[in-house]
Scaffold this active site. Structure first.
Site, short mmCIF file in Angstrom:
data_model
loop_
_atom_site.label_atom_id
_atom_site.label_comp_id
_atom_site.label_asym_id
_atom_site.label_seq_id
_atom_site.Cartn_x
_atom_site.Cartn_y
_atom_site.Cartn_z
N HIS A 1 0.83 -1.20 0.00
CA HIS A 1 0.00 0.00 0.00
C HIS A 1 0.86 1.25 0.00
CE1 HIS A 1 -3.02 2.92 1.60
NE2 HIS A 1 -3.81 2.24 0.80
N HIS B 1 -4.71 6.24 -5.62
CA HIS B 1 -5.83 6.90 -4.96
C HIS B 1 -6.33 8.08 -5.79
CE1 HIS B 1 -4.12 4.71 -1.52
NE2 HIS B 1 -5.36 4.74 -1.04
N HIS C 1 -7.49 -1.87 -4.75
CA HIS C 1 -7.71 -2.40 -3.41
C HIS C 1 -8.44 -3.75 -3.44
CE1 HIS C 1 -6.69 1.79 -2.37
NE2 HIS C 1 -6.30 1.28 -1.23
N HIS D 1 -14.73 6.45 3.07
CA HIS D 1 -13.42 5.80 3.13
C HIS D 1 -12.38 6.61 3.88
CE1 HIS D 1 -9.36 5.75 1.10
NE2 HIS D 1 -9.38 4.56 1.68
N HIS E 1 -10.56 6.23 7.93
CA HIS E 1 -9.11 6.24 8.14
C HIS E 1 -8.74 7.29 9.20
CE1 HIS E 1 -6.92 3.64 5.31
NE2 HIS E 1 -7.97 3.77 4.49
N PHE F 1 -1.52 7.36 4.63
CA PHE F 1 -1.41 6.35 3.59
C PHE F 1 -0.23 5.40 3.80
CE2 PHE F 1 -3.77 8.76 -0.04
CZ PHE F 1 -4.97 8.24 0.41
N HIS G 1 -11.37 -1.93 4.29
CA HIS G 1 -11.42 -1.95 2.84
C HIS G 1 -12.27 -3.08 2.29
CE1 HIS G 1 -9.12 1.29 0.97
NE2 HIS G 1 -8.54 1.38 2.15
#
Length: 620
Positions: free
Chosen positions: A200, A218, A227, A348, A352, A377, A390
């Site tokens: 990632h 992204h 993903h 999303h 996070h 990230f 995810h």
């Protein structure tokens, strides 16, 4: 006449410069090399739809009133793709094809040139190089084969995490423990926990190059398929480590009130699923905030649950009637303008942010947090709950298509033929294509069904205002933009391209409110909300934490991410679109030529600027 000019000033110059507005004069000449049928139509053809009253004063522009040396400097720094992404009028970034010359599938990254990614430092500190190239480089790099999904005798069923029993939790803990043990015994094993997390980081923080340009998965249409493949192999690796080919990841069911808390299995100290670098507020059965922007929202649990369902409805239904609004804009290598799809943007990113440690707070090792682990990230994959989160994001792809209509997978070859690179559960390297991940059942897994109450949560009873806002009392968009600093609520009036749509026309086109050239610090959390038909900022400010209103159109958010380790300019650019056809119908403004728009900053407004806003019509 110049065909297109985007006067979007750099934030560093905005506070002290007399700012010109965005100018987008007739852009048709810019699309002469495209094959899209949308671009082939003249503006007059798009606007003169049968049965609709055209506003004669409407222009395909963002209303410029000045030019100068600043304009010339800006134009010199904008490439052709930048101009397309910033175009106002009919041509919106998230709904349009890129130029034919740029519309090529993305190949796998050049593993041989994988370099340092970036560990996003706290905003006041420099960016730190971070090594996360997943080793080893395959010896057969130039002939890496394409992956073929093996035949499965039994579908792996992903179930909601809140329903997991003790047997499953024990098995899951064992699998993660074995994966983490590989970090100690074989640190370069691609199946190890840290090496899996590095995937990632490498794809998302600037380690991979293609043709000398940095790859980012992204904020574009690469987000969902990348993903999906990532979790597919991760899941198969876990199953292999415990000798259970039917093992499936759980999904964090945050779109259902029953799952709107951190799943209990991840909150057991000492277990392999626990991460000490989470924000302490996620514990003790706290309700997740699907609109989190890094600060606690002072409201009731009932209101937070209500907000969450309202956000889900807006992101899955209202703002995602078209594929490119849901998936995000086409990706062009080296492009640095973010145009994420609806679900990638919210919920999303907020999940996070809500889960990661608050930026600036001390970590268990004494270091200052920059949002680790989930809130950044580069480190997100180091928290086991990342994959659970995810899994539900991936489930939303299935749920969105299940609603029918035009909610279908994209059919463009530049999307379908784009590729990624992964190691399978046997440590063999493979190329994978997006076209091979469109059906989860064909990939050997599916999702246990759960109710989706957000489908019926269309805000239609609670209003922030009564009647039509007094647009005559508001400054026009031409007088408000560019906004140098979104540090307070701002209201303005804006003219629509056409009114009086028929039902058939609404089924063919979508009316989009677009904010072009949003600039902000990519190391910081950002969020601002958009409301329609509100001319009383006091009313909005008094109800900042209630978004279950008809007038709420959507929100823009940012999760800290830096693309270059040696980049001292942390200014990010973005285009943000909200679909307003349904909202105008609900509010009763379908026949109004001018509407009121209010922007409400929630986080990072001091460093956020917006060049211009317009309303456009787009094929759906």
């Amino acid at each position: 006449m110049k065909p297109c000019r985007a006067n979007a000033p750099h934030p560093s110059t905005m506070a002290s410069t007399t700012l010109p507005l965005c100018t987008f004069n007739s852009p048709s000449s810019y699309f002469s090399n495209t094959s899209s049928s949308f671009f082939a139509k003249k503006p007059s053809q798009l606007l003169s739809l049968h049965g609709r009253r055209r506003n004669q004063s409407f222009k395909v522009s963002c209303n410029a009133n000045s030019t100068g040396e600043h304009d010339k400097n800006l134009e010199a720094n904008l490439d052709r793709r930048d101009l397309l992404l910033g175009l106002g009028g009919l041509y919106g970034a998230a709904n349009l094809a890129p130029l034919a010359a740029s519309a090529t599938p993305i190949p796998i990254p050049d593993l041989k040139t994988c370099g340092p990614a970036t560990k996003t430092a706290c905003p006041d500190n420099p960016t730190i190089p971070y090594s996360c190239c997943p080793p080893p480089i395959p010896t057969n790099y130039d002939t890496i084969p394409y992956y073929k999904v093996p035949t499965m005798t039994k579908i792996r069923m992903r179930s909601p995490a809140q329903n997991a029993d003790e047997e499953y939790i024990a098995k899951y803990n064992l699998a993660i423990s074995k994966m983490k043990e590989l970090d100690k015994t074989e640190p370069l094993n691609p199946l190890g926990f840290k090496q899996q997390a590095n995937i990632h980081c490498a794809y998302c923080n600037g380690a991979y190059l293609i043709g000398g340009k940095q790859l980012q998965v992204h904020n574009s249409w690469l987000f969902f398929p990348f993903h999906r493949w990532y979790l597919y192999f991760y899941e198969r690796i876990l199953g292999t480590l415990i000798g259970d080919p039917t093992f499936a990841l759980p999904y964090w069911n945050w779109d259902n009130p029953k799952g709107m808390r951190l799943p209990p299995m991840y909150d057991v100290e000492g277990s392999s699923l626990y991460d000490e670098r989470r924000n302490p507020h996620v514990r003790n059965r706290t309700i997740v905030d699907l609109g989190s922007f890094g600060e606690e929202v002072q409201t009731t649990e009932l209101q937070l649950l209500t907000n969450n369902l309202a956000l889900m409805y807006r992101q899955m239904v209202t703002n995602a009637p078209c594929p490119l609004l849901f998936f995000g804009s086409p990706y062009v290598l080296g492009n640095n303008i973010d145009t994420p799809g609806t679900i990638e943007n919210i919920p999303h990113i907020p999940v996070h942010i809500w889960t990661g440690t608050e930026a600036g707070k001390p970590l268990p090792n004494g270091e200052k947090s920059c949002g680790e682990d989930m809130g950044n990230f580069y480190s997100a994959g180091l928290d086991p709950v990342f994959y659970c989160h995810h899994a539900n994001v991936d489930r939303m792809w299935n749920e969105w298509k299940a609603m029918g209509g035009k909610r279908k997978d994209l059919t463009r070859k530049d999307w379908l033929d784009s590729e990624f690179f992964f190691y399978d559960e046997n440590k063999k390297p493979y190329r994978v294509k997006i076209s091979d991940c469109l059906d989860t059942k064909k990939m050997g897994y599916d999702y246990a069904p759960m109710p989706t109450p957000w489908r019926n949560f269309r805000p239609e009873l609670k209003k922030a205002t009564t009647g039509k806002a007094n647009t005559a009392s508001l400054p026009t968009a031409g007088k408000i933009f560019p906004i140098a600093k979104l540090d307070k609520a701002i209201s303005f009036s804006i003219t629509r391209p056409a009114t009086g749509w028929t039902r058939d026309e609404k089924n063919q086109k979508e009316e989009l409110l677009t904010f072009n050239y949003i600039k902000y610090d990519d190391r910081k959390y950002i969020r601002f909300d958009v409301f329609l038909n509100v001319d009383d900022k006091k009313n909005i400010n008094a109800n900042l934490n209630e978004i279950n209103k008809i007038e709420f159109a959507g929100s823009y958010t940012n999760l800290p991410h830096v693309h270059k380790a040696d980049d001292t300019d942390h200014t990010a650019s973005a285009t943000f679109q909200v679909a307003i056809t349904e909202l105008l119908e609900d509010i009763g403004l379908e026949d109004e030529e001018t509407i009121a728009v209010t922007l409400v900053p929630k986080k990072g407004g001091q460093g956020t600027s917006i060049a211009c806003a317009d309303i456009q019509l787009a094929d759906c």
